[in-house]
Design an enzyme around this catalytic site. Structure first.
Site, PDB file in Angstrom:
ATOM      1  N   ASP A  12       0.873  -1.136   0.172  1.00 11.07           N
ATOM      2  CA  ASP A  12       0.325  -0.303  -0.214  1.00 11.07           C
ATOM      3  C   ASP A  12       0.666   1.242  -0.221  1.00 11.07           C
ATOM      4  O   ASP A  12       0.187   2.578  -0.076  1.00 11.07           O
ATOM      5  CB  ASP A  12      -1.496   0.261   0.687  1.00 11.07           C
ATOM      6  N   SER A  13       2.533   1.148  -0.373  1.00 13.10           N
ATOM      7  CA  SER A  13       3.478   2.052   0.202  1.00 13.10           C
ATOM      8  C   SER A  13       3.183   2.211  -1.575  1.00 13.10           C
ATOM      9  O   SER A  13       3.490   3.557  -2.011  1.00 13.10           O
ATOM     10  CB  SER A  13       4.477   2.160  -0.219  1.00 13.10           C
ATOM     11  N   ASP A  22      -1.006  -6.082  -0.247  1.00  8.44           N
ATOM     12  CA  ASP A  22      -1.313  -5.121   1.067  1.00  8.44           C
ATOM     13  C   ASP A  22      -3.379  -5.191   1.496  1.00  8.44           C
ATOM     14  O   ASP A  22      -3.201  -4.616   0.637  1.00  8.44           O
ATOM     15  CB  ASP A  22      -1.054  -3.795   1.115  1.00  8.44           C
ATOM     16  N   LYS A  33      -1.597  -9.586   2.820  1.00 10.56           N
ATOM     17  CA  LYS A  33      -0.213  -9.206   4.068  1.00 10.56           C
ATOM     18  C   LYS A  33      -1.438  -8.543   4.804  1.00 10.56           C
ATOM     19  O   LYS A  33      -2.007  -7.110   4.039  1.00 10.56           O
ATOM     20  CB  LYS A  33       0.708  -8.553   3.847  1.00 10.56           C
ATOM     21  N   GLU A  64      -1.540  -5.082   8.790  1.00 16.06           N
ATOM     22  CA  GLU A  64      -0.321  -4.447   9.480  1.00 16.06           C
ATOM     23  C   GLU A  64      -1.387  -4.872  11.460  1.00 16.06           C
ATOM     24  O   GLU A  64      -2.705  -4.715  10.910  1.00 16.06           O
ATOM     25  CB  GLU A  64      -0.771  -3.317   9.495  1.00 16.06           C
ATOM     26  N   GLU A  85       9.104  -3.878  10.378  1.00 17.32           N
ATOM     27  CA  GLU A  85       9.883  -2.716   9.916  1.00 17.32           C
ATOM     28  C   GLU A  85      10.283  -1.824  11.204  1.00 17.32           C
ATOM     29  O   GLU A  85       9.280  -1.574  11.778  1.00 17.32           O
ATOM     30  CB  GLU A  85       8.785  -1.722   9.125  1.00 17.32           C
TER      31      GLU A  85
HETATM   32  O1  KIV Z   1       3.318  -1.233   1.454  1.00 17.71           O
HETATM   33  C1  KIV Z   1       5.124  -1.892   1.477  1.00 17.71           C
HETATM   34  O2  KIV Z   1       5.669  -1.213   1.104  1.00 17.71           O
HETATM   35  C2  KIV Z   1       5.465  -1.591   2.741  1.00 17.71           C
HETATM   36  C3  KIV Z   1       6.743  -2.303   3.356  1.00 17.71           C
HETATM   37  C4  KIV Z   1       7.124  -1.209   3.391  1.00 17.71           C
HETATM   38  C5  KIV Z   1       6.576  -4.061   3.794  1.00 17.71           C
HETATM   39  O3  KIV Z   1       4.337  -2.735   3.446  1.00 17.71           O
END
Ligand code: KIV
Length: 272
Positions: free
Chosen positions: A52-53, A91, A121, A123, A190
């Site tokens: 989600d980056s 994510d 994934k 959090e 992280e």
């Molecule tokens: O969204 C992302 O890029 C991440 C990484 C920083 C692990 O979760």
């Protein structure tokens, strides 16, 4: 092409666990679109994270919070059209799994059904236990993410190193054990102290992938735009730059502008 890619078999969650057992480090990188995912997969990446980056590096938002499920699915589909070997993780965006476990399951099912990705994934630790357990009941593999969890940036107030204090380190250890116990197949840590990350990696049977968490993890993940130098303004201590694509792209585009303005492009061979 990486020298570690003779093995052309598809990477699976099981193979990651085997890699940890035999001490082979896991390489993971983000990707959000077809063309970059193809290059990254061909170069021998083990795991591609549709992170989600994307909110920051693709959409220009300040945080990851605005990302929607539809947007993550769009990026996931684009990446999946390109990837042949790497395990692809998508994510779950902010607000699609924290509310209740039923919503979490629906969100995860949409990601799997519409993108064809391998796993998701999300959090958090104990707070999202119910959501993780429910997602796992549908046979969807879950990667955890602890330490600096960017979706909680408004609670943290800054992107500084997490779990330096004993209480937060203890909670992180408990959460890591819990995530393994309830069935997560891997865990991202992280921006936490290297000693703590190494301790967690040593304690768990599942692979622990670090970002800003030192060399004691079972693998490493970076954001593609950061390590390729596309996101030029971002240079935390943990980041190693493998290319300066930002400068290469700026220079190439400036040259193209000049060539168009001066009439140098196209030449006789570049026309019909
Ligand atoms: O969204 C992302 O890029 C991440 C990484 C920083 C692990 O979760």
């Amino acid at each position: 092409m990486s020298t570690y890619t003779e093995d052309k078999r598809k990477v699976t969650t099981l193979r990651l666990i085997e890699m940890k057992r035999r001490g082979e480090k896991i390489a993971m990188l983000t990707a959000y679109d077809y063309s970059m995912a193809k290059l990254i997969d061909e170069a021998g990446m083990d795991v591609i994270l549709v992170g989600d980056s994307a909110s920051n590096v693709m959409a220009g938002n300040v945080t990851t919070l605005p990302m929607t499920l539809d947007q993550m699915i769009y990026h996931g589909k684009s990446v999946m059209r390109a990837v042949k070997r790497a395990l692809v993780v998508v994510d779950m965006p902010f607000g699609t799994y924290q509310g209740n476990s039923k919503e979490a399951l629906f969100s995860a099912i949409r990601i799997m059904k519409e993108t064809h990705a391998d796993c998701i994934k999300l959090e958090g630790g104990a707070e999202v236990r119910e959501s993780i357990e429910r997602i796992l009941t549908a046979g969807i593999p879950v990667m955890g993410h602890l330490g600096l969890t960017p979706q909680s940036i408004n609670k943290f107030g800054s992107y500084t190193v997490r779990a330096r204090e004993e209480a937060e380190a203890e909670k992180l250890i408990e959460d890591a054990k819990l995530l393994q116990e309830i069935g997560c197949f891997a865990l991202v840590l992280e921006k936490i102290p290297a000693v703590l990350a190494a301790k967690v990696a040593g304690m768990l049977d599942i692979p622990v992938i670090g970002i800003g968490a030192g060399n004691g993890c079972d693998g490493q993940v970076l954001v593609m735009h950061d390590m390729l130098g596309i996101n030029k303004g971002f240079s935390p201590r943990f980041l190693r730059r493998y290319a300066d694509l930002g400068t290469i792209i700026n220079d190439a585009v400036a040259k193209y502008v000049d060539d168009v303005k001066t009439g140098d492009f196209p030449n006789e061979k570049e026309q019909y």
